[in-house]
Design a protein around this motif. Structure first.
Motif, mmCIF file in Angstrom:
data_model
loop_
_atom_site.group_PDB
_atom_site.id
_atom_site.type_symbol
_atom_site.label_atom_id
_atom_site.label_comp_id
_atom_site.label_asym_id
_atom_site.label_seq_id
_atom_site.Cartn_x
_atom_site.Cartn_y
_atom_site.Cartn_z
ATOM 1 N N ASP A 115 0.732 -1.087 0.074
ATOM 2 C CA ASP A 115 0.087 -0.010 -0.001
ATOM 3 C C ASP A 115 0.796 1.258 -0.004
ATOM 4 N N GLY A 116 2.225 0.944 -0.216
ATOM 5 C CA GLY A 116 3.143 2.150 -0.250
ATOM 6 C C GLY A 116 3.205 2.945 -1.706
ATOM 7 N N ILE A 117 3.497 4.004 -1.479
ATOM 8 C CA ILE A 117 3.488 4.962 -2.895
ATOM 9 C C ILE A 117 4.417 4.299 -4.095
ATOM 10 N N ASN A 118 5.506 3.654 -3.876
ATOM 11 C CA ASN A 118 6.268 3.021 -4.648
ATOM 12 C C ASN A 118 5.795 1.722 -5.086
ATOM 13 N N GLY A 119 4.962 0.814 -4.315
ATOM 14 C CA GLY A 119 4.361 -0.180 -4.675
ATOM 15 C C GLY A 119 5.116 -1.322 -4.008
ATOM 16 N N ASP A 120 4.799 -2.627 -4.265
ATOM 17 C CA ASP A 120 5.168 -3.592 -3.485
ATOM 18 C C ASP A 120 6.720 -4.146 -4.062
ATOM 19 N N ILE A 121 7.648 -4.066 -2.861
ATOM 20 C CA ILE A 121 9.047 -4.471 -3.511
ATOM 21 C C ILE A 121 9.210 -5.856 -4.018
ATOM 22 N N ASN A 122 8.410 -6.793 -3.612
ATOM 23 C CA ASN A 122 8.387 -7.977 -4.236
ATOM 24 C C ASN A 122 8.160 -7.971 -5.777
ATOM 25 N N VAL A 123 7.291 -7.076 -6.274
ATOM 26 C CA VAL A 123 7.065 -6.805 -7.731
ATOM 27 C C VAL A 123 8.285 -6.316 -8.425
ATOM 28 N N ILE A 124 8.702 -5.322 -7.676
ATOM 29 C CA ILE A 124 10.010 -4.702 -8.275
ATOM 30 C C ILE A 124 11.303 -5.755 -8.262
ATOM 31 N N LEU A 125 11.408 -6.853 -7.442
ATOM 32 C CA LEU A 125 12.484 -7.597 -7.480
ATOM 33 C C LEU A 125 12.365 -8.818 -8.428
ATOM 34 N N TRP A 126 11.077 -8.863 -8.726
ATOM 35 C CA TRP A 126 10.838 -10.114 -9.715
ATOM 36 C C TRP A 126 11.628 -10.088 -10.935
ATOM 37 N N PRO A 127 11.788 -8.891 -11.858
ATOM 38 C CA PRO A 127 12.491 -9.008 -12.935
ATOM 39 C C PRO A 127 13.931 -9.529 -12.461
ATOM 40 N N LEU A 128 14.641 -8.818 -11.513
ATOM 41 C CA LEU A 128 16.156 -9.241 -11.398
ATOM 42 C C LEU A 128 16.129 -10.683 -10.863
ATOM 43 N N GLN A 129 15.324 -10.766 -9.739
ATOM 44 C CA GLN A 129 15.570 -12.463 -9.304
ATOM 45 C C GLN A 129 15.134 -13.476 -10.018
ATOM 46 N N ASN A 130 14.020 -13.422 -10.713
ATOM 47 C CA ASN A 130 13.379 -14.350 -11.583
ATOM 48 C C ASN A 130 14.137 -14.246 -12.959
ATOM 49 N N GLY A 131 13.657 -13.068 -13.630
ATOM 50 C CA GLY A 131 14.170 -12.954 -15.025
ATOM 51 C C GLY A 131 15.746 -12.900 -15.198
ATOM 52 N N VAL A 132 16.489 -12.811 -14.323
ATOM 53 C CA VAL A 132 17.866 -12.813 -14.321
ATOM 54 C C VAL A 132 18.394 -13.953 -13.878
ATOM 55 N N LEU A 133 18.626 -13.877 -12.540
ATOM 56 C CA LEU A 133 19.174 -14.856 -11.656
ATOM 57 C C LEU A 133 18.541 -16.291 -11.528
ATOM 58 N N HIS A 134 17.494 -16.413 -11.549
ATOM 59 C CA HIS A 134 16.845 -17.834 -11.544
ATOM 60 C C HIS A 134 16.840 -18.312 -12.862
ATOM 61 N N PHE A 135 16.234 -17.355 -13.927
ATOM 62 C CA PHE A 135 16.591 -17.776 -15.495
ATOM 63 C C PHE A 135 17.926 -18.464 -15.689
ATOM 64 N N CYS A 136 18.911 -18.030 -15.177
ATOM 65 C CA CYS A 136 20.370 -18.452 -15.390
ATOM 66 C C CYS A 136 20.563 -19.880 -14.558
ATOM 67 N N GLY A 137 19.599 -20.210 -13.518
ATOM 68 C CA GLY A 137 19.710 -21.186 -12.802
ATOM 69 C C GLY A 137 20.166 -21.104 -11.365
ATOM 70 N N PHE A 138 20.456 -19.835 -11.005
ATOM 71 C CA PHE A 138 21.031 -19.658 -9.849
ATOM 72 C C PHE A 138 20.049 -19.990 -8.638
ATOM 73 N N GLN A 139 20.278 -20.352 -7.532
ATOM 74 C CA GLN A 139 19.745 -20.480 -6.216
ATOM 75 C C GLN A 139 19.718 -19.041 -5.751
ATOM 76 N N VAL A 140 18.598 -18.334 -5.625
ATOM 77 C CA VAL A 140 18.619 -17.104 -5.269
ATOM 78 C C VAL A 140 18.088 -17.027 -3.773
ATOM 79 N N LEU A 141 18.912 -16.316 -2.996
ATOM 80 C CA LEU A 141 18.844 -16.310 -1.429
ATOM 81 C C LEU A 141 18.015 -14.998 -1.480
ATOM 82 N N GLU A 142 17.585 -14.943 -0.006
ATOM 83 C CA GLU A 142 16.820 -13.773 0.315
ATOM 84 C C GLU A 142 17.478 -12.393 0.083
ATOM 85 N N PRO A 143 17.120 -11.512 -0.563
ATOM 86 C CA PRO A 143 17.739 -10.359 -0.696
ATOM 87 C C PRO A 143 18.211 -9.430 0.771
ATOM 88 N N GLN A 144 19.278 -9.077 0.692
ATOM 89 C CA GLN A 144 19.792 -7.865 1.785
ATOM 90 C C GLN A 144 19.300 -6.500 1.518
#
Length: 242
Positions: A115-144
């Motif tokens: 409900d924040g003005i920038n929107g859900d951080i999970n949506v923002i992270l999806w392109p990087l974590q799924n579309g780049v890292l997981h796409f290349c096979g990486f085991q993606v750990l929780e973001p810091q």
């Protein structure tokens, strides 16, 4: 390092395969296979090959990575080296490697909530974590994530760094984020690489979509891209093993 951000034909030594219709992906894949990528790229690829864990450290720029890091992704994670149509997602080339995003933000955490003005951080992270890292096979750990770091007092910064240091000591034992297995999809052009009808039926009564990207008209699964243990992780696991 002054790493070049732009992906261009200069990344390739020798003659192009099709100079009249330059396609960066095809040309760099051929150059990788033939050892014709520039030294700047091959040196970085060597580091990726040797690494067991890659930490992407950056300030969040415009809801993404800064230009040089984006250029690193574009140029270093080239087709053939980092992925192919046969080797992607959980069948990816780097499935034995781990990766984690560690980044700072200008805005405070509440601005990146659903409900924040920038929107859900999970949506923002999806392109990087799924579309780049997981796409290349990486085991993606929780973001810091270091929220609103420019407005954080020195003592709090020190505490944040201490916590990050402590996390790194035990990071090898961490469980990665949950993503939908490729086995849940019809991996054919005829099937459109979509979830199979059987899987859709099993998920029809689930309260949330199975991932941030595969919401299927349902509410977005909470914390899907920020926590390994979340409301939908068990649902995904059950479907994948049934």
């Amino acid at each position: 390092m002054d790493f070049e951000a732009s992906a261009t034909a200069k990344d390739i030594t020798g003659d192009l395969k099709n100079p009249d219709n330059f396609q960066y992906g095809d040309e760099t894949m051929a150059a990788w296979q033939e050892g014709r990528l520039t030294k700047e790229i091959t040196e970085e690829q060597r580091k990726v090959e040797e690494a067991e864990l890659i930490i992407f450290q950056f300030p969040l720029y415009w809801f993404s990575v800064p230009a040089i890091m984006k250029g690193w992704i574009d140029r270093v994670l080239s087709q053939g080296f980092a992925f192919s149509l046969q080797n992607m997602y959980d069948n990816g080339i780097f499935k034995d490697k781990k990766a984690v995003l560690s980044f700072t933000t200008g805005a405070m955490e509440s601005m990146f909530m659903s409900d924040g003005i920038n929107g859900d951080i999970n949506v923002i992270l999806w392109p990087l974590q799924n579309g780049v890292l997981h796409f290349c096979g990486f085991q993606v750990l929780e973001p810091q994530i270091f929220w609103s770091i420019a407005h954080t007092p020195p003592a709090v910064r020190t505490a944040l760094l201490d916590a990050w240091r402590a996390r790194l000591k035990g990071i090898w034992a961490e469980k990665p984020l949950s993503f939908a297995s490729s086995a849940l999809f019809d991996l054919s052009f005829q099937g459109g690489f979509r979830l199979t009808p059987e899987v859709k039926e099993k998920l029809s009564t689930a309260p949330y979509g199975i991932t941030t990207g595969h919401h299927m008209g349902k509410p977005l699964p909470p914390h899907n891209q920020t926590k390994a243990e979340n409301e939908t992780a068990k649902t995904v696991s059950d479907v994948q093993t049934s």
